[in-house]
Design a protein around this motif. Structure first.
Motif: not given
Length: 750
Positions: A412-414, A444-448
């Motif tokens: 998750d975010e953590e 953060e910074g990844a592509r989807l």
């Protein structure tokens, strides 16, 4: 024998008890005869006197038994029964020896002493005053449980569910249910609004009670979720509530306001009117919109020259080159944080995905591949030569409760995924809640990169995420339309494109892979489908009936629904045999060797992958749509062992078998994300909502090598002509627009 029998007697022994679900086999002595009893009686112990309601049945292996539907427990009435009860282990601190001493000391007054004069227990050697008080407390709690079970069963609640209720509310059970029986509908214990409403009616609860109206509102909203709607227009919800409850409008409005104040629902004003959400879905929709907008604006940039060089190397390593649209798509992936790649069969989605994987690997970027189902992930792995996982497995599912209704994920975010690029295939199957979980784990910074066919049926769960993303007009969408030469040779591909564009498919072309076997009556269609699967197609195509052929149908009920077809196909392909064990669960007979499908997400059931008897891998979680074969049935312990397509072995207890269905035939909805060598489809009659263009298109595109339709050509034409779209309420597209506008406005102000 009457349909419902009542017997009474003393429990002389408990032969078997499943501690998880309460299923018990026990013997009672009644009128000088022993009766074997079975049923969900989780708190039955030796020595008790019980009154049982149910029916006699004959088990093929164990003979005549009494199947318990309802039961009532009384304290034992004989000295021997009292001693057995005390020594059964149900009261911590009293074993068989201590039970004998208590009975020798107090005789028939033993229970009175334990409950009313517990200090006298300290007169017995080995029992301190503190221990005596504890024994009395446990004994009293057992009495409260007996009262609660009798109370709940008197309102038609089954023993198994009654025990679940008691475990949740303990000694307060009767008080809670009397105060608000509708709390049961919100407890996650298997009691719906309608059952709670019947209980409340029997208890004399006012039909305009605020508890009833609030429960009715939540019931209606949950039904909307089950129908695929993330939210619903306020006037639609109020109309349904009024029809369900016949409650005054003012009372409904007051209950709605109270639910809003308690943050259980959300009313959202939009340009198209007011929409009502369950709060969790409102939060999920907002989160999905925000994260998609954020990811699209915040990603690691790839320098144009580096991107072109990596793409060129990827193209050089391919057996055939990309067309201009695919090349442009690959270049645009470098320039966008979120990109959607959509297109029908044969338009090169897989080729483009494989090129992108190589391109990113040339840039030393880590790529993760995922899909909603095990079959789709397996197909993605086979096509790319890389490891692909289900989204659930990628995220690392963790179960939160015994009812398997809730889940959270390890990532998750953590604890985000470790990836520079995440590629998800079969996006049309991804519902809103799964999309929320996926986006929470995107670093953060990844592509989807989201890949799917927008013309497929929407997800089984609520929402239409892929269509909403495309219709928002905000995120980059690449639509592949060119059918490549090798795909043009397949009538499956060309007919799929004809169907989705409203043209009739070309049937029975010599040497092609798309055929119609004409039949005009349901029984004839069923008969020819069985013959096709068992005899004709395996002989003609040298294929296996089990592994290579899948029957998919628009409907569940009837001769040509999954229920009728599964019975016929099971009988033909896996007939009854002395060598094959069987088990029957709520009208479904499972047999060793049967094809089965998991039909509910179960986040906590354990699985293992073995090789030569050694466990190579283990974990938890089997998901809606996973398919396998029954390897073994232990009819004594009622354990069913299933080996799934990805070699996961799972052992199901009898209470979990409701999560399995036979899968010789599956609905078109359930076939989504799967690809089968040969597909057989009945097309004859059915309601307009099930006989539509999108349903036929989805069915046809499940086949890799061969399609056979059994039925009438006119019925195929009716499906093609019926372009009615499945209506689903969602505000995701608009919320993506709104949030993206806020984010980009902030950038401009800087």
């Amino acid at each position: 024998m009457n349909e419902k029998d009542c017997i009474r007697g003393e429990v002389t022994s408990v032969i078997y008890k499943n501690e998880e679900n309460g299923y018990t086999v026990f013997i009672i002595e009644s009128e000088d005869r022993e009766i074997v009893c079975t049923g969900y009686t989780p708190d039955i112990i030796s020595g008790e006197t019980v009154s049982l309601t149910g029916a006699y049945k004959v088990h093929p292996s164990y003979g005549k038994q009494f199947d318990v539907e309802l039961y009532e427990k009384m304290l034992p009435e004989t000295l021997d029964g009292m001693e057995k009860y005390l020594g059964s282990g149900i009261i911590k601190g009293i074993g068989k020896k201590t039970a004998k001493r208590i009975m020798e000391k107090f005789g028939e007054a033993a229970f009175f002493v334990i409950e009313e004069k517990p200090e006298r227990l300290a007169e017995i050697k080995g029992i301190t005053y503190e221990k005596a008080m504890k024994i009395s407390e446990i004994f009293s709690s057992q009495a409260k449980m007996r009262s609660a079970m009798v109370f709940l069963q008197s309102y038609g609640i089954s023993p198994a569910i009654a025990m679940r209720i008691y475990k949740k509310y303990k000694a307060a059970t009767v008080e809670v249910v009397k105060a608000n029986p509708y709390a049961l509908a919100e407890s996650g214990l298997g009691i719906g609004f309608k059952m709670a409403d019947r209980i409340a009616f029997a208890m004399g609860v006012d039909e305009n009670s605020v508890h009833r109206i609030k429960a009715g509102i939540l019931y209606v909203l949950n039904q909307e979720i089950a129908d695929g709607n993330v939210c619903s227009p306020e006037e639609r919800v109020i109309r349904k509530i009024s029809e369900l409850l016949s409650a005054p409008e003012e009372a409904v409005e007051n209950a709605l306001l109270e639910l809003v104040i308690n943050q259980e629902i959300k009313v959202e004003e939009t340009p198209d009117g007011a929409f009502i959400y369950l709060n969790s879905y409102y939060v999920a929709e907002g989160y999905v919109a925000r994260r998609l907008a954020e990811i699209s604006c915040d990603f690691f940039p790839i320098l144009p020259e580096a991107g072109r060089s990596a793409l060129s190397k990827a193209r050089d390593s391919m057996d055939f080159d990309l067309d201009p649209v695919q090349i442009q798509s690959a270049e645009e992936v470098c320039e966008n944080g979120v990109i959607v790649i959509t297109g029908g069969p044969g338009t090169g989605k897989t080729t483009l995905i494989n090129t992108l994987i190589k391109m990113f690997e040339n840039l030393d970027m880590k790529v993760l591949l995922g899909a909603p189902t095990g079959r789709a992930a397996k197909r993605m792995s086979e096509a790319s030569g890389k490891n692909a996982q289900t989204i659930h497995r990628m995220l690392g599912v963790i179960s939160l409760d015994d009812n398997r209704r809730m889940q959270r994920f390890d990532h998750d975010e953590e604890n985000p995924l470790e990836a520079d690029v995440i590629i998800i295939d079969e996006m049309s199957m991804v519902d809103l809640m799964l999309m929320q979980s996926l986006l929470r784990a995107v670093p953060e910074g990844a592509r989807l990169i989201l890949v799917g066919d927008a013309d497929q049926l929407p997800s089984v769960g609520a929402g239409m995420v892929l269509k909403d993303i495309i219709s928002s007009g905000i995120l980059k969408v690449v639509k592949l339309t060119k059918i490549f030469r090798q795909a043009e040779e397949s009538a499956i591909v060309t007919n799929a494109h004809k169907i989705i564009h409203g043209e009739y498919p070309v049937l029975n072309q010599k040497g092609k892979d798309f055929y119609l076997v004409k039949r005009s009556y349901m029984e004839d269609v069923q008969q020819v489908i069985v013959d096709l699967v068992k005899n004709r197609l395996p002989a003609y195509l040298n294929r296996d009936s089990f592994a290579d052929i899948q029957v998919i149908t628009p409907m569940r009920k009837g001769t040509l629904g999954v229920e009728g077809l599964n019975l016929a196909l099971q009988k033909a392909l896996n007939p009854k045999s002395r060598d094959k064990n069987e088990i029957s669960v709520k009208g479904t007979l499972f047999r060793e060797g049967d094809k089965v499908m998991q039909v509910k997400n179960n986040y906590s059931i354990e699985w293992r992958v073995s090789d030569d008897g050694l466990i190579k891998e283990y974990g938890a979680g089997v998901f809606n749509g996973d398919c396998g074969v029954i390897e073994a049935i232990d009819d004594e312990d009622e354990i069913v062992t299933v080996v799934f397509d990805d070699n996961k072995t799972v052992e199901y207890e009898s209470s979990q078998l409701e999560e399995l269905e036979l899968s010789y035939a599956v609905t078109i909805h359930k076939s989504q994300g799967s690809e089968y060598p040969i597909v057989v489809i009945p097309v004859l009659t059915g309601p307009p909502m099930l006989m539509s263009r999108s349903l036929l298109y989805t069915a046809v595109t499940r086949a890799k090598n061969f399609v056979v339709i059994a039925g009438r050509e006119e019925s195929i034409h009716r499906m093609v002509d019926n372009n009615s779209q499945i209506e689903r309420f969602s505000c995701l597209a608009q919320r993506i627009k709104n949030i993206y506008a806020l984010l980009t406005a902030g950038d401009e102000n800087k």
